[in-house]
Design a protein around this motif. Sequence first.
Motif, mmCIF file in Angstrom:
data_model
loop_
_atom_site.group_PDB
_atom_site.id
_atom_site.type_symbol
_atom_site.label_atom_id
_atom_site.label_comp_id
_atom_site.label_asym_id
_atom_site.label_seq_id
_atom_site.Cartn_x
_atom_site.Cartn_y
_atom_site.Cartn_z
ATOM 1 N N UNK A 61 36.603 32.054 33.454
ATOM 2 C CA UNK A 61 36.869 33.491 33.486
ATOM 3 C C UNK A 61 35.627 34.284 33.105
ATOM 4 N N UNK A 62 34.834 33.755 32.180
ATOM 5 C CA UNK A 62 33.600 34.431 31.792
ATOM 6 C C UNK A 62 32.623 34.503 32.961
ATOM 7 N N UNK A 63 32.633 33.478 33.815
ATOM 8 C CA UNK A 63 31.747 33.452 34.975
ATOM 9 C C UNK A 63 32.262 34.353 36.092
ATOM 10 N N UNK A 64 33.584 34.405 36.289
ATOM 11 C CA UNK A 64 34.188 35.191 37.369
ATOM 12 C C UNK A 64 35.584 35.630 36.940
ATOM 13 N N UNK A 65 35.728 36.891 36.507
ATOM 14 C CA UNK A 65 37.028 37.369 35.996
ATOM 15 C C UNK A 65 38.180 37.219 36.982
ATOM 16 N N UNK A 178 23.513 21.135 39.629
ATOM 17 C CA UNK A 178 23.928 21.633 38.316
ATOM 18 C C UNK A 178 23.841 20.523 37.273
ATOM 19 N N UNK A 179 23.643 20.931 36.023
ATOM 20 C CA UNK A 179 23.498 19.970 34.930
ATOM 21 C C UNK A 179 24.787 19.243 34.587
ATOM 22 N N UNK A 186 29.676 27.925 36.230
ATOM 23 C CA UNK A 186 28.926 29.158 36.044
ATOM 24 C C UNK A 186 28.146 29.554 37.278
ATOM 25 N N UNK A 187 27.479 28.594 37.886
ATOM 26 C CA UNK A 187 26.670 28.889 39.074
ATOM 27 C C UNK A 187 27.538 29.242 40.287
ATOM 28 N N UNK A 188 28.570 28.460 40.529
ATOM 29 C CA UNK A 188 29.363 28.632 41.747
ATOM 30 C C UNK A 188 30.275 29.847 41.693
ATOM 31 N N UNK A 189 30.814 30.157 40.514
ATOM 32 C CA UNK A 189 31.753 31.276 40.405
ATOM 33 C C UNK A 189 31.052 32.630 40.344
ATOM 34 N N UNK A 190 29.798 32.651 39.923
ATOM 35 C CA UNK A 190 29.071 33.922 39.822
ATOM 36 C C UNK A 190 28.477 34.367 41.153
ATOM 37 N N UNK A 191 28.313 33.443 42.073
ATOM 38 C CA UNK A 191 27.634 33.753 43.327
ATOM 39 C C UNK A 191 28.567 33.481 44.508
ATOM 40 N N UNK A 192 28.024 33.603 45.705
ATOM 41 C CA UNK A 192 28.817 33.377 46.914
ATOM 42 C C UNK A 192 28.971 31.912 47.230
ATOM 43 N N UNK A 193 29.589 31.629 48.373
ATOM 44 C CA UNK A 193 29.887 30.254 48.754
ATOM 45 C C UNK A 193 28.636 29.416 49.006
ATOM 46 N N UNK A 194 27.504 30.080 49.303
ATOM 47 C CA UNK A 194 26.268 29.351 49.593
ATOM 48 C C UNK A 194 25.301 29.388 48.412
ATOM 49 N N UNK A 195 25.823 29.473 47.206
ATOM 50 C CA UNK A 195 25.026 29.600 45.997
ATOM 51 C C UNK A 195 24.020 28.468 45.798
#
Length: 198
Positions: A61-65, A178-179, A186-195
């Motif tokens: 939720x913090x990455x993408x509400x 990703x680590x 965090x990376x995938x939810x904050x950006x678009x499908x091609x993150x």
Amino acid sequence: MFATPPPCGLARAGGSNGLAISHRPSGTIHPHRPLPISNTTANSPCRTPSKLRIMWRQAATAAFPGVGFREPAQASDLVVAETRLRRTLPAELRQLLLESNGVIGPTHVDTVWPVDQICERNLLFWSDQTFAQLYMTFDALFFFGDNGGGDQFAFVQKPERPDIFVWEHESDSRRWVANNLQDYLGRSLRAGDDWYQL
């Protein structure tokens, strides 16, 4: 071939490699429970220490509400899946599924699949003879999500490690993105499908 993830080079406060230490008057070094992460590393994408319990719904939720959740998976369902797969679920993935049986990201993409889909997809990738003729073996990968367009995300289990790799279906490339699972969310939810695209 797998790409090698970049070195992190960070250590937890008070020790190294996630182990906190203390010095007693005798001069003996005594390990104890890990100290809190210092402010300089709190927001680092470096691997999360295994002893640190993550609240997965809160992290997502913090990455993408607007993230979507499902009902928690039952522990018995995870046991059934592991029996069918003849493998143990990655520890982070198991914890997440017990909080939410899958995670739905932007544009309704299955950022993390439900346990039934995890089971079916991996059995397909590991055993399908058509795949075996078209692609390099998937035996080292444990798939758990996708981008909605054919590319899949996976843990590497041989050797076992927390990193997340992407398999790109058009080129059959497998590379680090990703680590660990928390970093992936965090990376995938904050950006678009091609993150993850270079």
